[in-house]
Write a protein that holds these residues in place. Structure first.
Motif, PDB file in Angstrom:
ATOM      1  N   LYS A   6      11.195  18.643 -10.248  1.00 48.67           N
ATOM      2  CA  LYS A   6       9.815  18.486 -10.707  1.00 48.67           C
ATOM      3  C   LYS A   6       9.522  17.034 -11.081  1.00 48.67           C
ATOM      4  CE  LYS A   6       9.278  23.191 -12.568  1.00 48.67           C
ATOM      5  NZ  LYS A   6       9.102  23.998 -13.789  1.00 48.67           N
ATOM      6  N   ILE A   7      10.489  16.427 -11.768  1.00 52.70           N
ATOM      7  CA  ILE A   7      10.325  15.014 -12.153  1.00 52.70           C
ATOM      8  C   ILE A   7      10.249  14.144 -10.911  1.00 52.70           C
ATOM      9  CG2 ILE A   7      11.442  13.052 -13.302  1.00 52.70           C
ATOM     10  CD1 ILE A   7      12.630  15.098 -15.289  1.00 52.70           C
ATOM     11  N   GLY A   8      11.156  14.392  -9.954  1.00 50.80           N
ATOM     12  CA  GLY A   8      11.166  13.620  -8.716  1.00 50.80           C
ATOM     13  C   GLY A   8       9.885  13.774  -7.929  1.00 50.80           C
ATOM     14  N   LEU A   9       9.352  14.997  -7.911  1.00 50.71           N
ATOM     15  CA  LEU A   9       8.105  15.260  -7.193  1.00 50.71           C
ATOM     16  C   LEU A   9       6.965  14.409  -7.743  1.00 50.71           C
ATOM     17  CD1 LEU A   9       7.252  17.254  -4.920  1.00 50.71           C
ATOM     18  CD2 LEU A   9       6.410  18.768  -6.709  1.00 50.71           C
ATOM     19  N   LEU A  10       6.966  14.199  -9.049  1.00 56.45           N
ATOM     20  CA  LEU A  10       5.945  13.380  -9.697  1.00 56.45           C
ATOM     21  C   LEU A  10       6.233  11.889  -9.535  1.00 56.45           C
ATOM     22  CD1 LEU A  10       3.452  13.217 -11.576  1.00 56.45           C
ATOM     23  CD2 LEU A  10       5.040  13.310 -13.512  1.00 56.45           C
ATOM     24  N   LEU A  11       7.523  11.521  -9.673  1.00 56.51           N
ATOM     25  CA  LEU A  11       7.885  10.105  -9.632  1.00 56.51           C
ATOM     26  C   LEU A  11       7.566   9.455  -8.291  1.00 56.51           C
ATOM     27  CD1 LEU A  11      11.323   9.864 -11.495  1.00 56.51           C
ATOM     28  CD2 LEU A  11       9.091   9.000 -12.245  1.00 56.51           C
ATOM     29  N   GLY A  12       7.747  10.204  -7.194  1.00 60.06           N
ATOM     30  CA  GLY A  12       7.495   9.634  -5.868  1.00 60.06           C
ATOM     31  C   GLY A  12       6.119   8.993  -5.744  1.00 60.06           C
ATOM     32  N   PRO A  13       5.050   9.774  -5.893  1.00 58.84           N
ATOM     33  CA  PRO A  13       3.704   9.197  -5.785  1.00 58.84           C
ATOM     34  C   PRO A  13       3.384   8.191  -6.898  1.00 58.84           C
ATOM     35  CG  PRO A  13       3.607  11.546  -6.342  1.00 58.84           C
ATOM     36  CD  PRO A  13       5.016  11.239  -5.962  1.00 58.84           C
ATOM     37  N   VAL A  14       3.978   8.372  -8.099  1.00 65.52           N
ATOM     38  CA  VAL A  14       3.750   7.399  -9.185  1.00 65.52           C
ATOM     39  C   VAL A  14       4.316   6.041  -8.791  1.00 65.52           C
ATOM     40  CG1 VAL A  14       4.439   6.763 -11.539  1.00 65.52           C
ATOM     41  CG2 VAL A  14       3.607   9.074 -11.064  1.00 65.52           C
ATOM     42  N   PHE A  15       5.542   6.007  -8.290  1.00 67.60           N
ATOM     43  CA  PHE A  15       6.143   4.750  -7.824  1.00 67.60           C
ATOM     44  C   PHE A  15       5.287   4.115  -6.728  1.00 67.60           C
ATOM     45  CE2 PHE A  15      10.762   6.099  -8.973  1.00 67.60           C
ATOM     46  CZ  PHE A  15      10.520   5.735 -10.302  1.00 67.60           C
ATOM     47  N   PHE A  16       4.819   4.971  -5.820  1.00 70.13           N
ATOM     48  CA  PHE A  16       3.995   4.482  -4.714  1.00 70.13           C
ATOM     49  C   PHE A  16       2.742   3.793  -5.241  1.00 70.13           C
ATOM     50  CE2 PHE A  16       0.377   5.205  -1.886  1.00 70.13           C
ATOM     51  CZ  PHE A  16       0.833   4.650  -0.696  1.00 70.13           C
ATOM     52  N   LEU A  17       2.041   4.434  -6.148  1.00 70.70           N
ATOM     53  CA  LEU A  17       0.787   3.883  -6.674  1.00 70.70           C
ATOM     54  C   LEU A  17       1.016   2.622  -7.506  1.00 70.70           C
ATOM     55  CD1 LEU A  17      -0.986   7.221  -7.697  1.00 70.70           C
ATOM     56  CD2 LEU A  17      -1.568   5.730  -5.759  1.00 70.70           C
ATOM     57  N   LEU A  18       2.070   2.615  -8.321  1.00 77.74           N
ATOM     58  CA  LEU A  18       2.369   1.442  -9.147  1.00 77.74           C
ATOM     59  C   LEU A  18       2.650   0.225  -8.284  1.00 77.74           C
ATOM     60  CD1 LEU A  18       4.630   2.974 -11.975  1.00 77.74           C
ATOM     61  CD2 LEU A  18       2.292   2.092 -12.202  1.00 77.74           C
ATOM     62  N   ILE A  19       3.478   0.407  -7.260  1.00 80.48           N
ATOM     63  CA  ILE A  19       3.819  -0.720  -6.381  1.00 80.48           C
ATOM     64  C   ILE A  19       2.609  -1.119  -5.541  1.00 80.48           C
ATOM     65  CG2 ILE A  19       5.242  -1.414  -4.401  1.00 80.48           C
ATOM     66  CD1 ILE A  19       7.466   0.370  -5.562  1.00 80.48           C
ATOM     67  N   ARG A  20       1.887  -0.141  -5.053  1.00 78.89           N
ATOM     68  CA  ARG A  20       0.750  -0.422  -4.155  1.00 78.89           C
ATOM     69  C   ARG A  20      -0.341  -1.224  -4.858  1.00 78.89           C
ATOM     70  NH1 ARG A  20      -0.820  -1.859   0.017  1.00 78.89           N
ATOM     71  NH2 ARG A  20      -2.267  -0.826   1.402  1.00 78.89           N
ATOM     72  N   PHE A  21      -0.604  -0.912  -6.124  1.00 76.59           N
ATOM     73  CA  PHE A  21      -1.746  -1.542  -6.782  1.00 76.59           C
ATOM     74  C   PHE A  21      -1.379  -2.567  -7.854  1.00 76.59           C
ATOM     75  CE2 PHE A  21      -3.365   2.616  -5.283  1.00 76.59           C
ATOM     76  CZ  PHE A  21      -4.367   2.159  -4.447  1.00 76.59           C
ATOM     77  N   LEU A  22      -0.132  -2.560  -8.326  1.00 78.51           N
ATOM     78  CA  LEU A  22       0.223  -3.471  -9.420  1.00 78.51           C
ATOM     79  C   LEU A  22       1.320  -4.474  -9.075  1.00 78.51           C
ATOM     80  CD1 LEU A  22       0.264  -0.911 -12.412  1.00 78.51           C
ATOM     81  CD2 LEU A  22      -1.605  -2.424 -11.685  1.00 78.51           C
ATOM     82  N   PHE A  23       1.999  -4.289  -7.955  1.00 73.33           N
ATOM     83  CA  PHE A  23       3.120  -5.170  -7.616  1.00 73.33           C
ATOM     84  C   PHE A  23       2.733  -6.059  -6.435  1.00 73.33           C
ATOM     85  CE2 PHE A  23       7.324  -6.023  -5.610  1.00 73.33           C
ATOM     86  CZ  PHE A  23       7.946  -6.620  -6.701  1.00 73.33           C
TER      87      PHE A  23
END
Length: 491
Positions: A6-23
């Motif tokens: 469940k944590i991994g399912l959430l972390l995937g898109p969170v990592f994607f969005l953080l890198i896409r818009f903030l990195f």
């Protein structure tokens, strides 16, 4: 669903969005940022197995095109890489061997040839398992060997002269010997285990350099042989000690299984011939076939003989050696994983992400290649204990390519080290399918696997590191401390 999933399912898109818009560091293009964000999502789902890892491998088809990381055409083309079809053809031949029970006959005859002394019997099981795993998936090999082993252990248990503790020790040693030798045997050939082919595919895609079947065999077979001998010595003289030298009733049980198989059938003879011709063509391709048929390669050989199996009829002429329903057993998930790995490698190169990562590796310039290799092999070895070895190599190899350029070392050294290390996880049931198969036998508990496996992990780290550092430069004629100019031109 487990909490980690469940944590991994959430972390995937969170990592994607953080890198896409903030990195957005200097030098990282928009395309490279998109590829990095997608890779982070894939890595999170692969490591936690939030969804089946083969399904995760399809994410590039969705995310690369919509983020402009890589076009849809280039992304989907990666899933049809020639090494995908090499695996496909090789697996058809493996399925034919299984269908006609040739693998069981090979295993039983090897075991009988070695002998039924306790230590020799374990060696026989290891040699049979390792040999089959060179050509058949290590999962299928361990599944096939397990019932043979259980039959022998059960026969011994029923013998009134057998010590119960001795039988328990023998059962544990035999189960572990199957799991370990299935993983080790796969190292020997290019088609033996998926990480080998992922390595070959990424190297070919990145540098247009082909690792041939025979080239890999020159390195993989001796390394697998050394690991197998060390594993046998460790299991029979270190991990376990046996008071009895011979197994009561062991030989009669193996002979009974052999008798049940009956004489060599017409179909087994044909499959043996086709299997032999395939292996011979792979080995002789570089010396003979390329002069007779200039365009031939390992994939063409595999597919050719795979097709032959669908043409040659069985003894009764009612159907051919292979029919299409037999191919339903193909591990399509692994084929999807291959494609995902190839898509990542292509996107790393095309988007410029590989060059950006390489530029960040300057801090490692002061370290010796041997130390870098040792750290890398150890890291992959223990990471693979909790992640799929195929997913691990698919994630890491595209990163190691630019790292090699930045450090001015030959990429084949560190990339091969990582790929082979991924096949040497011996500690946990989840590390490899063979570990999981034997764990289900009931003879092993997790402490048994951890306490015995960690020693082999450490030994394999040392052997893989030294073999890659000293053996590959000699066998493959390359300079480990120099990034080849031809790779720069082909990149």
């Amino acid at each position: 669903m487990k909490t980690s999933k469940k944590i991994g399912l959430l972390l995937g898109p969170v990592f994607f969005l953080l890198i896409r818009f903030l990195f957005h560091p200097e030098g990282l293009s928009t395309e490279a940022n998109a590829v990095l964000a997608t890779t982070a999502w894939i890595a999170a789902w692969w490591i936690t197995e939030a969804i089946p890892i083969a399904v995760t491998a399809l994410l590039p088809i969705v995310l690369f095109p919509i983020t402009n990381g890589l076009s849809i055409g280039a992304t989907t083309a990666a899933y049809g890489h020639k090494y995908v079809f090499l695996y496909f053809g090789g697996f058809i031949i493996a399925l034919a061997i299984e269908k006609w029970n040739l693998h069981k006959r090979i295993a039983i005859n090897i075991i009988l040839l070695i002998g039924t002394n306790i230590k020799k019997l374990i060696l026989g099981f290891m040699l049979a398992t390792a040999f089959l795993s060179m050509w058949i998936s290590n999962t299928a090999t361990s599944v096939m060997m397990l019932p043979i082993a259980l039959a022998i252990v059960s026969q011994i248990k029923e013998n009134p002269n057998t010590d119960k503790k001795e039988n328990q020790r023998f059962g544990k040693a035999l189960m572990l010997s199957i799991a370990y030798s299935a993983s080790i045997g796969g190292i020997a050939t290019l088609i033996g285990t998926p990480p080998n082919l992922v390595l070959a595919g990424i190297v070919q895609k990145t540098y247009h350099y082909e690792i041939t079947f025979f080239q890999w065999f020159k390195y993989g077979f001796p390394v697998a042989s050394v690991l197998l001998v060390i594993c046998w010595v460790y299991l029979t003289n270190g991990a376990f000690s046996f008071k009895q030298k011979n197994i009561p009733g062991g030989k009669s049980e193996i002979q009974r299984i052999k008798k049940e198989l009956g004489p060599l059938s017409y179909e087994e003879k044909l499959v043996t011939l086709i299997f032999f011709l395939t292996a011979l063509c792979w080995i002789l391709r570089s010396f003979v076939l390329k002069h007779l048929i200039p365009g031939v390669d390992d994939t063409i050989i595999a597919i050719t003989f795979g097709i032959v199996l669908f043409i040659v009829p069985n003894k009764t002429k009612t159907e051919n050696l292979m029919v299409w329903k037999d191919v339903q057993k193909l591990p399509w998930g692994i084929i999807m994983l291959f494609g995902g790995g190839m898509a990542l490698a292509s996107a790393f190169d095309t988007s410029g992400l590989a060059n950006w990562i390489g530029s960040k590796m300057a801090g490692l310039e002061g370290f010796s290649l041997l130390l870098i290799l040792l750290i890398l092999v150890a890291s992959v070895n223990f990471l693979t204990e909790i992640t799929s070895n195929l997913a691990t190599t698919a994630m890491l190899l595209p990163i190691l390519a630019p790292m090699a350029l930045s450090l001015n070392i030959h990429p084949l050294i560190i990339m091969t080290g990582a790929a082979v290390a991924a096949s040497c996880a011996f500690m946990l049931p989840v590390a490899t399918p063979p570990n999981a198969v034997v764990f289900g036998s009931g003879y092993l508990k997790i402490p048994d696997m951890v306490s015995k496996g960690i020693v082999l992990n450490i030994l394999s780290i040392i052997i893989v590191t030294l073999s890659v550092y000293f053996l590959i430069p000699m066998l493959w004629d390359l300079d480990p401390n120099m990034f080849p100019k031809e790779f720069l031109l082909n990149n």
